[in-house]
Enzyme design. Structure first.
Site, PDB file in Angstrom:
ATOM      1  N   GLU A   1      15.628  29.957   6.648  1.00 51.67           N
ATOM      2  CA  GLU A   1      14.954  29.952   7.958  1.00 51.67           C
ATOM      3  C   GLU A   1      15.434  28.795   8.847  1.00 51.67           C
ATOM      4  O   GLU A   1      16.605  28.446   8.843  1.00 51.67           O
ATOM      5  CB  GLU A   1      13.431  29.961   7.759  1.00 51.67           C
ATOM      6  CG  GLU A   1      12.983  31.196   6.953  1.00 51.67           C
ATOM      7  CD  GLU A   1      11.480  31.406   6.965  1.00 51.67           C
ATOM      8  OE1 GLU A   1      10.843  31.293   8.018  1.00 51.67           O
ATOM      9  OE2 GLU A   1      10.936  31.727   5.888  1.00 51.67           O
TER      10      GLU A   1
ATOM     11  N   ASP B   1       3.673  37.654  10.392  1.00 52.05           N
ATOM     12  CA  ASP B   1       4.453  36.738   9.565  1.00 52.05           C
ATOM     13  C   ASP B   1       3.615  35.475   9.319  1.00 52.05           C
ATOM     14  O   ASP B   1       2.596  35.238   9.972  1.00 52.05           O
ATOM     15  CB  ASP B   1       5.798  36.419  10.236  1.00 52.05           C
ATOM     16  CG  ASP B   1       6.840  35.943   9.228  1.00 52.05           C
ATOM     17  OD1 ASP B   1       6.460  35.582   8.101  1.00 52.05           O
ATOM     18  OD2 ASP B   1       8.031  35.915   9.570  1.00 52.05           O
TER      19      ASP B   1
HETATM   20  C1  BGC Z   1       9.355  34.628   6.782  1.00 51.33           C
HETATM   21  C2  BGC Z   1       9.228  36.036   6.304  1.00 51.33           C
HETATM   22  C3  BGC Z   1       8.592  36.073   4.949  1.00 51.33           C
HETATM   23  C4  BGC Z   1       7.288  35.334   4.971  1.00 51.33           C
HETATM   24  C5  BGC Z   1       6.582  35.285   3.636  1.00 51.33           C
HETATM   25  C6  BGC Z   1       8.079  33.864   6.637  1.00 51.33           C
HETATM   26  O1  BGC Z   1       8.270  32.514   6.935  1.00 51.33           O
HETATM   27  O2  BGC Z   1       9.741  34.634   8.143  1.00 51.33           O
HETATM   28  O3  BGC Z   1      10.487  36.654   6.281  1.00 51.33           O
HETATM   29  O4  BGC Z   1       8.410  37.404   4.565  1.00 51.33           O
HETATM   30  O5  BGC Z   1       7.503  34.014   5.378  1.00 51.33           O
HETATM   31  O6  BGC Z   1       7.212  34.453   2.752  1.00 51.33           O
HETATM   32  C1  BGC Z   2       6.746  29.588   2.055  1.00 54.52           C
HETATM   33  C2  BGC Z   2       7.652  30.655   2.596  1.00 54.52           C
HETATM   34  C3  BGC Z   2       7.399  30.838   4.024  1.00 54.52           C
HETATM   35  C4  BGC Z   2       7.459  29.511   4.756  1.00 54.52           C
HETATM   36  C5  BGC Z   2       7.098  29.650   6.186  1.00 54.52           C
HETATM   37  C6  BGC Z   2       6.917  28.324   2.839  1.00 54.52           C
HETATM   38  O1  BGC Z   2       6.078  27.329   2.356  1.00 54.52           O
HETATM   39  O2  BGC Z   2       7.017  29.365   0.726  1.00 54.52           O
HETATM   40  O3  BGC Z   2       7.472  31.864   1.953  1.00 54.52           O
HETATM   41  O4  BGC Z   2       8.313  31.708   4.545  1.00 54.52           O
HETATM   42  O5  BGC Z   2       6.635  28.541   4.163  1.00 54.52           O
HETATM   43  O6  BGC Z   2       7.373  28.503   6.925  1.00 54.52           O
END
Ligand code: BGC
Ligand code: BGC
Length: 845
Positions: free
Chosen positions: A519, A323
């Site tokens: 998140e 991830d």
């Molecule tokens: C998330 C994932 C996601 C990834 C890419 C991460 O922060 O936990 O679910 O696929 O970002 O955007």
């Molecule tokens: C991205 C997300 C990712 C996240 C992780 C963001 O800047 O756009 O896709 O999941 O950072 O913390």
């Protein structure tokens, strides 16, 4: 453990069965397992593909292999660099679009996909390997302007319709192929157990059987065993236990025993792997099995789970992707370096920004023997196998009948049906619903005409914020849907419900709910209640105004999880849990509005996929507490025919659930999710576990130097020397809500030992997104001590709020900025409660 047996507790049932059941070779639904089961995949090894993989692998250089394992973000890599570095994959993160244009067209996406692919095939490798692009199509192809947004998973869980999920997987795959992308980071298979978790809405259900059934259906629809040019590679995520963390903390620690991990949190994987899902994403969480006395640590560094359990025991032969910067959370690792994660079984590394350094570091680690060549070969074998199975060598992004077709990102009728199936009727008193077709309807509430609130997070942007209705060109809000259904003359709207004249309408429809988040930013702290009205007092005020009119109030409630809403239920004659339905508000009016004869046109079908709390401080779902029973159990949901009254509910609205404690930011080492960085000019450098670091900007001029020193205990502090304008920053990848800490007299505190007196102000600030920053100058405080002396600095959170910081969304809670030479050692950085009046606390300017 079906939806129809809500009385059983998942954990209790599983533990009882675990004692009795034999070891299973293959998991049947409902069977209880003692260990990770063998799962037979619908996609079986193909001799021709395996031979081809080995033939390609044999020709690859180390640089080509490591490039294959590297996944940068599209903002940081050009097609030319994909060619130069033999890159195997790219991703676009949430809210990242071609050319950073939110309104990029389907053709723009396709053009970029074609450019990346062409570049990957233009390398000097003996067999050039097509790049694979991955995207978070988590409720439809949600980063794409104009695409249909399906209900988030929690709503789909309530629909209880696996055939529908298969269609949605298929439609999302086609939308993705329309933009030339071959891989979706979906489905999420979390079995969320605590709705405090900001990702609860990404979870289909707290019932593992439902998650498993849907996992199979989604993968079947999306991958379709690669028989069609509308199929994509799917991802089972986040492996494993993302929904099991203590107090629902995102990226936190799962403290469950093995029986629970295998029988509850594993279930979705058995469904997905059985259907042949080709990739698995590792999870940010850690797992500490206290009963078994095994602390597995962070999943990204966990060989027992990534390799032994997933690949060996379960027999998964696709690849594991890490991830977003997830490797950095493994002890001893950084964003750009983590032999441990690769050795544990990560095959492809999502390294959004620091990919160049990652490639260099990984190469050195292989050369030094820290990563065995056999591990690299296995990772690349898996990646090539998936690319061959998915037909990537045979088709270009534009070789799909959907490619470039703007209408292929729209699946409005299907999504409308999904919305109508997902609605759960919680109350219907005096037949407030359905709405008669001749009723004069007063629509109130901030969410009635807000496609942002209706869509939630992961909608065009990562957080789902910073959008207006104009960003969703093919969509209906609930207000729009009611107007379309009843005619504009019959429907009036007042967002705040001020000054309503009851003579003007027959019924009020109030549309209220959570505002978007994704998140960690959606986490509700264990110390905060899950009361909707605590977080959104304006919604309570609207319902009170609506009720005061004396007309029936029908509430449509948008939320990413069940919340405590007793007060809102008491103010409503009818109450519909509508989750985060996405773009199709017509799916709501379809069920709310009666047919021509006044009887319901469509019945409610949804049943709760999570139990609904009846107290503001509920127990976790898997640890039911009889003194805090659910208000509505898993599987609850009224039908029109059986609709009934709900007696007046007790109301309690404590803001806090127990003690609000300290939030640690830095103490000797980074405290996730925060990490220390130094920044100057255009450069930022994470300190990670480096004992000494120097940031140069431009390239050769040192601007800030960092050494590890002692302030309280051995090597606990970072001594930072400013040579020129620079910053020391503790920041998180996601925003933190510090509001509860602020209410509890919170203050930012840190220990500082002066080394060299400052020649300019030393600002201590917090940052909350672009252009959002505020704080105080501590130079006068520092001036009171001689070099070598230590002091604890206290800045009340209220000071930051006063200086314009949004405490609800803090990205960097500790930023020290100086423009002239200055040096000091910092440690014990934290936000403490009951500290704003500590001795020597800064007085707010
Ligand atoms: C998330 C994932 C996601 C990834 C890419 C991460 O922060 O936990 O679910 O696929 O970002 O955007
Ligand atoms: C991205 C997300 C990712 C996240 C992780 C963001 O800047 O756009 O896709 O999941 O950072 O913390």
């Amino acid at each position: 453990m079906s939806v129809n047996s809500p009385n059983k507790t998942l954990l209790g049932t599983c533990l009882l069965l675990a004692l009795a059941a034999p070891v299973a070779a293959a998991p049947a639904t409902g069977e209880t397992l003692k260990d990770w089961p063998r799962v037979t995949s619908a996609i079986t090894p193909d001799a021709a593909i395996e031979a081809r993989v080995q033939q390609i692998l044999a020709q690859m250089t180390l640089a080509q292999k490591i490039g294959q394992m590297t996944q940068p973000e599209i903002k940081t890599i050009t097609p030319a660099q994909v060619r130069q570095y033999y890159i195997g994959s790219v991703l676009n993160g949430g809210g990242s679009w071609p050319g950073m244009d939110k309104h990029a067209s389907v053709a723009d996406w396709l053009a970029l996909a074609d450019a990346y692919r062409a570049a990957s095939l233009a390398t000097d490798a003996a067999t050039p390997i097509p790049v694979i692009w991955g995207t978070d199509a988590v409720h439809g192809h949600n980063n794409v302007y104009g695409a249909t947004l399906f209900p988030h998973n929690i709503g789909l869980g309530a629909a209880g319709d696996a055939a529908l999920i298969e269609r949605i997987g298929e439609a999302t795959a086609r939308a993705t192929r329309a933009t030339g992308i071959d891989w979706v980071f979906a489905p999420t298979l979390a079995v969320a157990h605590d709705p405090r978790w900001g990702r609860t809405y990404e979870s289909f259900s707290s019932d593992p059987a439902r998650v498993r059934e849907y996992a199979r259906a989604y993968v079947k629809g999306a991958q379709g065993r690669f028989g069609d040019d509308g199929n994509v590679v799917a991802t089972a995520k986040h492996y494993i236990g993302d929904g099991a963390t203590e107090q629902g903390r995102d990226q936190g620690e799962a403290r469950v025993d093995k029986a629970t991990m295998v029988n509850v949190h594993g279930q979705g994987y058995y469904g997905a792997l059985g259907e042949g899902v080709q990739t698995v994403m590792a999870s940010f969480n850690s797992w500490n099995d206290r009963s078994g006395r095994v602390d597995y640590g962070k999943m990204h560094g966990n060989k027992a789970l990534l390799t032994d359990a997933l690949k060996e025991k379960m027999g998964f032969d696709g690849f594991v992707v890490s991830d977003w910067n997830g490797i950095a959370q493994v002890p001893g690792c950084r964003n750009d370096s983590c032999a441990q994660a690769i050795n544990a079984g990560i095959d492809m590394v999502m390294v959004p920004d620091d990919w160049k350094a990652f490639i260099a570091n990984t190469t050195a680690q292989v050369e030094r023997g820290e990563i065995p060549m056999a591990r690299i070969d296995d990772a690349v074998t898996r990646i090539l196998r998936v690319k061959l199975r998915a037909g990537l060598f045979d088709h270009a992004p534009s070789d799909s009948r959907y490619a470039g077709d703007a209408s292929a990102v729209q699946h409005r009728a299907l999504a409308r049906r999904a919305v109508s199936e997902s609605l759960v009727l919680l109350k219907n008193q005096g037949s407030a619903l359905p709405l008669r077709r001749d009723a004069r309807v007063m629509v109130v509430g901030k969410s009635a005409d807000s496609l942002s609130d209706q869509a939630g997070g992961w909608s065009l942007t990562w957080q789902g914020t910073e959008n207006t209705n104009a960003d969703f060109p093919h969509a209906d809000s609930v207000l729009g849907a009611l107007r379309a259904e009843l005619g504009t003359r019959q429907v009036t709207y007042s967002a705040d419900a001020a000054g309503l004249d009851p003579a003007q309408f027959d019924v009020v429809v109030a549309v209220v709910g959570e505002t978007p988040y994704a998140e960690t930013n959606g986490d509700i702290l264990a110390s905060d209640s899950v009361s909707h009205s605590r977080a959104y007092p304006q919604d309570l005020a609207v319902l009170r105004a609506a009720q005061a009119t004396g007309k029936p109030v029908v509430t449509v409630y948008f939320s990413g999880r069940p919340m405590y809403v007793n007060d809102l239920l008491n103010l409503s004659q009818a109450f519909v849990a509508a989750w985060l339905p996405g773009t199709e508000g017509r799916g709501i009016s379809d069920v709310l509005v009666a047919g021509k004869d006044g009887t319901p046109a469509h019945d409610f079908r949804g049943r709760l996929s999570f139990p609904w709390p009846g107290v503001p401080c509920p127990a976790p779902i898997d640890q039911p507490d009889p003194t805090r029973p659910a208000l509505f159990k898993l599987g609850y949901g009224l039908r029109y025919a059986a609709a009934g009254n709900v007696a007046r509910l007790p109301e309690a609205n404590p803001d806090n659930c127990g003690e609000v404690t300290t939030l640690p930011i830095f103490n000797r080492a980074d405290t996730p999710p925060f990490s220390l960085h130094v920044a100057a000019g255009g450069a930022t450098q994470p300190l990670g576990n480096d004992l000494n670091a120097t940031l140069r900007w431009p390239a050769t001029t040192p601007v800030v130097q960092v050494r590890t020193v002692q302030v309280n205990t051995q090597q606990d502090a970072k001594e930072v020397t400013w040579l020129a304008p620079a910053q020391l920053i503790a920041r998180s990848t996601s925003r933190r809500n510090l509001a509860a800490l602020a209410r509890n007299h919170g203050a930012l505190q840190f220990d500082v030992q002066l080394v060299q007196r400052p020649g300019s102000p030393v600002k201590v600030t917090m940052q909350c997104g672009t252009g959002c920053e505020g704080g105080v100058d501590i130079a006068p405080l520092l001036a009171r001590r001689a070099p070598g002396q230590k002091q604890t600095v206290t800045v009340p959170l209220a000071c930051f709020a006063k200086q314009g910081v949004d405490l609800g969304a803090v990205e960097a809670p500790f930023v020290v900025t100086a423009d002239k030479p200055f040096a000091a050692a910092f440690t014990q950085v934290r936000v403490s409660v009951d500290a704003d009046k500590a001795e020597g606390a800064v007085t707010c300017p």
